[in-house]
Design a protein around this motif. Structure first.
Motif, PDB file in Angstrom:
ATOM      1  N   ALA A 126      -8.655 -26.944   8.984  1.00 31.86           N
ATOM      2  CA  ALA A 126      -9.602 -26.305   9.449  1.00 31.86           C
ATOM      3  C   ALA A 126      -9.290 -25.263  10.459  1.00 31.86           C
ATOM      4  O   ALA A 126      -9.689 -23.849  10.548  1.00 31.86           O
ATOM      5  CB  ALA A 126     -10.738 -27.314  10.390  1.00 31.86           C
ATOM      6  N   ARG A 127      -8.177 -25.362  10.934  1.00 31.56           N
ATOM      7  CA  ARG A 127      -7.680 -24.315  12.065  1.00 31.56           C
ATOM      8  C   ARG A 127      -7.100 -22.960  11.210  1.00 31.56           C
ATOM      9  O   ARG A 127      -6.846 -21.988  11.688  1.00 31.56           O
ATOM     10  CB  ARG A 127      -6.311 -25.023  12.865  1.00 31.56           C
ATOM     11  N   ASP A 128      -6.978 -23.287  10.169  1.00 28.36           N
ATOM     12  CA  ASP A 128      -6.465 -22.456   9.185  1.00 28.36           C
ATOM     13  C   ASP A 128      -7.595 -21.511   8.491  1.00 28.36           C
ATOM     14  O   ASP A 128      -7.584 -20.465   8.456  1.00 28.36           O
ATOM     15  CB  ASP A 128      -5.161 -22.834   8.181  1.00 28.36           C
ATOM     16  N   LEU A 129      -8.327 -22.481   7.934  1.00 27.29           N
ATOM     17  CA  LEU A 129      -9.288 -21.937   7.103  1.00 27.29           C
ATOM     18  C   LEU A 129     -10.566 -21.004   7.700  1.00 27.29           C
ATOM     19  O   LEU A 129     -11.043 -20.013   7.484  1.00 27.29           O
ATOM     20  CB  LEU A 129     -10.039 -23.006   6.064  1.00 27.29           C
ATOM     21  N   GLY A 130     -10.850 -21.897   8.940  1.00 23.82           N
ATOM     22  CA  GLY A 130     -11.940 -21.191   9.630  1.00 23.82           C
ATOM     23  C   GLY A 130     -11.690 -19.563  10.186  1.00 23.82           C
ATOM     24  O   GLY A 130     -12.243 -18.804   9.947  1.00 23.82           O
ATOM     25  N   PRO A 131     -10.466 -19.324  10.741  1.00 23.39           N
ATOM     26  CA  PRO A 131      -9.940 -18.021  10.984  1.00 23.39           C
ATOM     27  C   PRO A 131      -9.784 -17.225   9.872  1.00 23.39           C
ATOM     28  O   PRO A 131     -10.189 -16.157   9.718  1.00 23.39           O
ATOM     29  CB  PRO A 131      -8.710 -18.135  11.721  1.00 23.39           C
ATOM     30  N   ARG A 132      -9.348 -17.667   8.791  1.00 25.65           N
ATOM     31  CA  ARG A 132      -9.453 -16.869   7.436  1.00 25.65           C
ATOM     32  C   ARG A 132     -10.468 -16.572   7.110  1.00 25.65           C
ATOM     33  O   ARG A 132     -10.828 -15.369   6.735  1.00 25.65           O
ATOM     34  CB  ARG A 132      -8.570 -17.722   6.476  1.00 25.65           C
ATOM     35  N   LEU A 133     -11.488 -17.224   7.010  1.00 31.20           N
ATOM     36  CA  LEU A 133     -12.848 -17.123   6.571  1.00 31.20           C
ATOM     37  C   LEU A 133     -13.479 -16.142   7.416  1.00 31.20           C
ATOM     38  O   LEU A 133     -14.206 -14.985   7.081  1.00 31.20           O
ATOM     39  CB  LEU A 133     -13.920 -18.191   6.633  1.00 31.20           C
ATOM     40  N   PHE A 134     -13.136 -16.233   8.728  1.00 26.24           N
ATOM     41  CA  PHE A 134     -13.615 -15.088   9.668  1.00 26.24           C
ATOM     42  C   PHE A 134     -13.070 -13.585   9.237  1.00 26.24           C
ATOM     43  O   PHE A 134     -13.885 -12.658   9.477  1.00 26.24           O
ATOM     44  CB  PHE A 134     -13.371 -15.336  11.306  1.00 26.24           C
ATOM     45  N   THR A 135     -11.572 -13.808   9.354  1.00 29.84           N
ATOM     46  CA  THR A 135     -11.053 -12.345   9.042  1.00 29.84           C
ATOM     47  C   THR A 135     -11.706 -11.657   7.592  1.00 29.84           C
ATOM     48  O   THR A 135     -11.813 -10.508   7.721  1.00 29.84           O
ATOM     49  CB  THR A 135      -9.548 -12.580   8.870  1.00 29.84           C
ATOM     50  N   LEU A 136     -11.967 -12.632   6.733  1.00 29.33           N
ATOM     51  CA  LEU A 136     -12.539 -11.910   5.520  1.00 29.33           C
ATOM     52  C   LEU A 136     -13.905 -11.649   5.837  1.00 29.33           C
ATOM     53  O   LEU A 136     -14.066 -10.196   5.501  1.00 29.33           O
ATOM     54  CB  LEU A 136     -12.865 -13.332   4.650  1.00 29.33           C
ATOM     55  N   THR A 137     -14.789 -12.003   6.669  1.00 30.26           N
ATOM     56  CA  THR A 137     -16.014 -11.204   7.051  1.00 30.26           C
ATOM     57  C   THR A 137     -15.904 -10.183   7.892  1.00 30.26           C
ATOM     58  O   THR A 137     -16.780  -9.490   8.223  1.00 30.26           O
ATOM     59  CB  THR A 137     -16.788 -12.345   7.666  1.00 30.26           C
ATOM     60  N   ALA A 138     -14.663 -10.211   8.901  1.00 27.93           N
ATOM     61  CA  ALA A 138     -14.654  -9.094   9.896  1.00 27.93           C
ATOM     62  C   ALA A 138     -14.072  -8.078   9.298  1.00 27.93           C
ATOM     63  O   ALA A 138     -13.798  -7.055  10.178  1.00 27.93           O
ATOM     64  CB  ALA A 138     -14.124  -9.899  11.005  1.00 27.93           C
ATOM     65  N   GLY A 139     -13.472  -7.852   8.266  1.00 31.73           N
ATOM     66  CA  GLY A 139     -12.875  -6.623   7.891  1.00 31.73           C
ATOM     67  C   GLY A 139     -11.533  -6.375   7.491  1.00 31.73           C
ATOM     68  O   GLY A 139     -11.223  -5.519   7.244  1.00 31.73           O
ATOM     69  N   TRP A 140     -11.193  -7.868   7.303  1.00 32.79           N
ATOM     70  CA  TRP A 140      -9.671  -7.653   7.104  1.00 32.79           C
ATOM     71  C   TRP A 140      -9.689  -7.497   5.374  1.00 32.79           C
ATOM     72  O   TRP A 140      -8.632  -7.448   4.545  1.00 32.79           O
ATOM     73  CB  TRP A 140      -8.800  -8.803   7.394  1.00 32.79           C
ATOM     74  N   GLY A 141     -10.725  -7.920   4.829  1.00 30.70           N
ATOM     75  CA  GLY A 141     -10.735  -7.840   3.109  1.00 30.70           C
ATOM     76  C   GLY A 141     -10.619  -9.080   2.537  1.00 30.70           C
ATOM     77  O   GLY A 141      -9.761  -9.962   3.271  1.00 30.70           O
ATOM     78  N   THR A 142     -10.547  -9.027   1.407  1.00 30.94           N
ATOM     79  CA  THR A 142     -10.101 -10.216   0.316  1.00 30.94           C
ATOM     80  C   THR A 142      -8.409 -10.590   0.383  1.00 30.94           C
ATOM     81  O   THR A 142      -8.137 -11.567   0.134  1.00 30.94           O
ATOM     82  CB  THR A 142     -10.554 -10.242  -0.989  1.00 30.94           C
TER      83      THR A 142
END
Lengths: 289, 289, 289, 289
Positions: free
Chosen positions: B201-217
């Motif tokens: 969770a500590r890894d996927l949550g932030p990763r999903l956030f960065t995906l949606t916040a502009g870091w891209g796929t």
């Protein structure tokens, strides 16, 4: 009146004095030694030790109101009379001012040597940040405000749970070091933007001192009159953190089975619990990680 | 249903939110200040403080399931119903996502200033590693996997023993700081390869956030779709650590002389002890180092 | 006489020996490795660990008089007979001397390699500061004196409150680590000017050793005979801190409701309370932050 | 026989395995990241966390013999049967060996990247010091020996007092973190010369592993066959520290007033007290600093 003045002023003053003495001295030591006698982490740690010592010194007398934002939150919770809020805050402010003066006296030679005698707010030889907090150059005003709100909210959320017997209480005698660790955590994670004041007295006291000690009015006017942010934002953040604690934790706790005989450790008595009570979940509680 | 949702979602969410808020903020502070306001050790320490605070906040309600890998291990041990595993994990994920968003809001100016507005995963100005974990360049996939398995195994092995009354129990009220120190130890010793997520969770949550916040796929595709390693390896490591604890420690402990009246602290009741019992060795126990 | 000598000398000696052994060894390690095997913070932490270990070793026997300044304060408080002050101080001095000799023996090769065999007080290869404290170049004499007074005052103020049952007592069994943390805080915040000796024995013992071991009389004559500052200022600071504690905290505490049966933890019995007693304030105490 | 093997091997092995796993991993992380992901202090702290975790894991079963030097001291004290010393030490050695192998597996890619595939004992890219300890270049053999004797003596002196009820006992449940802090102190202050092994198993196990894993015989022959120093000196230092504890502390403690019902915490029963007993000194004990 005299009695309240005496009982209020003395320990509150001392509390903030102690915190500030440890913290600002460490900031002076690190700054004036150009990080050869400590580093950023030392300053965080020294503030944290100051909080611990101050709590052991005065918690039994005053209830250890860490700062005006915390005192305001306790007023909102109904645990402190509103009429006492102003004298409390003034005492806390006085303590921070006195401590700043003492740090200035002790580190006078070092500050003069470091700054070449020119007390400024900007530039590589600035020394104002030893005392009060200032934002990083890239910060917008709104962002600073959010930063202080979030930091103080985290503080309230994390310390309110420590004494709750129906949750996981910390040992009463060890609450000072645990609060100190929480403060350390906040200053390691929330001081990047504008120094994690999260305390109006801790910021205004030293700022007033620098105004009177030769740094000039720039300590208030710099960064577009930024000084009001750590005065206004922490109380808002503290109250928001308190409500978050009530909403997300307090109201989910089970009704106490037995009447608490140590009411000093419980917040719940003074608050009406409007929401539905939480169903105790045996399997959940049977695991403790 | 609603009751479970409420009791489950809220505190689990809050738990991971708190951990992430401390940890990712510290990462943002250290990264965007280019290590002038903290260092690698600060980030480790801030995560550790976050774990302590989160445990004090929610342990009484939820049993403080640190992360999905720990929750899965408790399911395997028979202490948590399997049907609850998925909602727990989703709540933990949600908490991590929300905290990442908050960190991004607070450190938005700093991140923009540091990266020049270009949110990337690679290069000297990358900011993705503030949120999720990424492997070092030299890592092979198998090695990353082993790293996460070993790290999570160490975590489970070290925390399972803390509540065992027949061994050396830690004081129940001080388990949060002790777990925090163990997490600190693991992040100081096991984050060299790929950042010691040891928590899906500590890894996927932030990763999903960065995906949606502009870091891209790229946050998912980089390093040859590496993102699945901290999702899959920690649960395996957690279960392996649990079995190692059972085999090497639990089954060697003496039968309890008196029935435990605090069953919350003992794992043994729910597990059949197949092996021969351990002979209590008086001389051995008479020395305690 | 022999009995007092034996009971006094042995543990007092050992106490300071232990503190000095940890602290000076760490200083030698950091200095001779040119900060590759530790840093300024390590030295602070090692002194702190030394204080903790020394207190566990000897507190039960001697009452763990940390240093002559603390012993003097206890004489002033009427808890220690004046006639014992001198033998106590001499034992503490002896312990510091012996420890310095041991550190010199263990780090002899390292010191010779670092200094090129030239044992000096000034310059980039000076090694005298491993043992005794020396002021920064910019310090005036008066400022050094103030620095030592304030530092020792903070120490006394912060440790006197730890055992007071009417305030927030620290757990008796954990006082050693808490005092160690306070010492760490002081050495992180008050060692920028002149090294935070805050202890005449800790400073004079090693200085005498360096005199006899080849650094020459310069260890006493340097910086305009500065050596007397850490001898004279800490006792003054300690007594001032004690009186501040009495005035600001002790006399505000409520009368004990029940007679203390563990008089070892209370200072109040031996002191007449001249001031008005403090009115217990229930609302204040009901909140504990 | 089988029973002893099982009860002895498993937890002793696990104990050293756990310590080594934390410590050597941290050493690998710091070394292979060229101090960007940690620093010297991190390695000290990770070893310390490893000691704490290992004690919580196994102290209830084995009495937590930290290392062969400590086990030997307990044999000398008469608390452990001499016949058990050898199997204990072999188990400890095995644990250290297994942990080294695991660290090598986890950090294989990092070690190869750092060293360019050339596993050496000397030079800027040496990696042997991740596992075993090696002396600084300037050290003479005798000085190394003294260094190890003093370090192990300090360890024994400081940990023997923790459980003594007639002195200042540490809380039994918190002995693991306190011992960990003592180990941290020793490794911050006594590792400048030759790495503070103070443990034959912790040094020989990894050294044997590096011999078998490709570093070659140089791990034993380097520095003029230095490897025997951390094997021979720590047991001598441990026994000397034990006797110093008996002479300076134990024999000065008062006779117990009431028979101890928890004999596990007291060393005194198994030792004849030849010297005169210590006269309890009420005034001394009435002050507790």
């Amino acid at each position: 009146i005299r009695r309240i003045l005496r009982t209020v002023c003395t320990p509150y003053c001392l509390f903030n004095c102690c915190v500030q003495l440890f913290g600002c001295s460490a900031a002076a030591q690190v700054k004036t030694s150009r990080e050869t006698k400590g580093q950023f982490l030392s300053v965080n740690m020294a503030f944290s030790v100051g909080v611990m010592s101050a709590m052991y010194l005065t918690k039994g007398i005053t209830g250890a109101h860490l700062n005006p934002a915390v005192s305001l939150s306790f007023c909102v919770l109904g645990q402190v009379q509103w009429g006492r809020l102003v004298p409390y805050c003034l005492s806390q402010l006085l303590g921070a001012y006195v401590a700043s003066a003492l740090v200035y006296l002790v580190y006078y030679d070092a500050i003069m040597d470091f700054s070449g005698g020119d007390l400024t707010v900007y530039g590589p030889n600035e020394t104002a940040s030893i005392f009060a907090t200032y934002p990083s150059e890239y910060m917008t005003l709104g962002r600073s405000f959010l930063d202080q709100v979030v930091g103080t909210g985290m503080l309230m959320l994390c310390i309110l749970c420590l004494g709750e017997k129906r949750n996981t209480p910390a040992p009463a005698e060890l609450i000072p070091p645990i609060v100190a660790v929480i403060v350390l955590g906040i200053s390691m994670s929330m001081s990047g933007n504008c120094g994690a004041a999260i305390n109006p007295a801790r910021d205004l006291g030293p700022r007033l001192f620098t105004l009177t000690a030769g740094w000039g009015t720039e300590v208030f006017t710099c960064y577009d009159y930024w000084f009001w942010v750590p005065l206004v934002a922490p109380p808002i953040g503290g109250v928001m953190g308190t409500f978050m604690y009530l909403i997300f934790i307090e109201w989910h706790l089970p009704d106490p089975d037995q009447p608490d005989n140590d009411s000093a450790l419980s917040i719940s008595e003074t608050i009406k619990q409007p929401g539905p009570t939480w169903e105790k979940d045996v399997e959940l509680k049977s695991s403790h990680f």
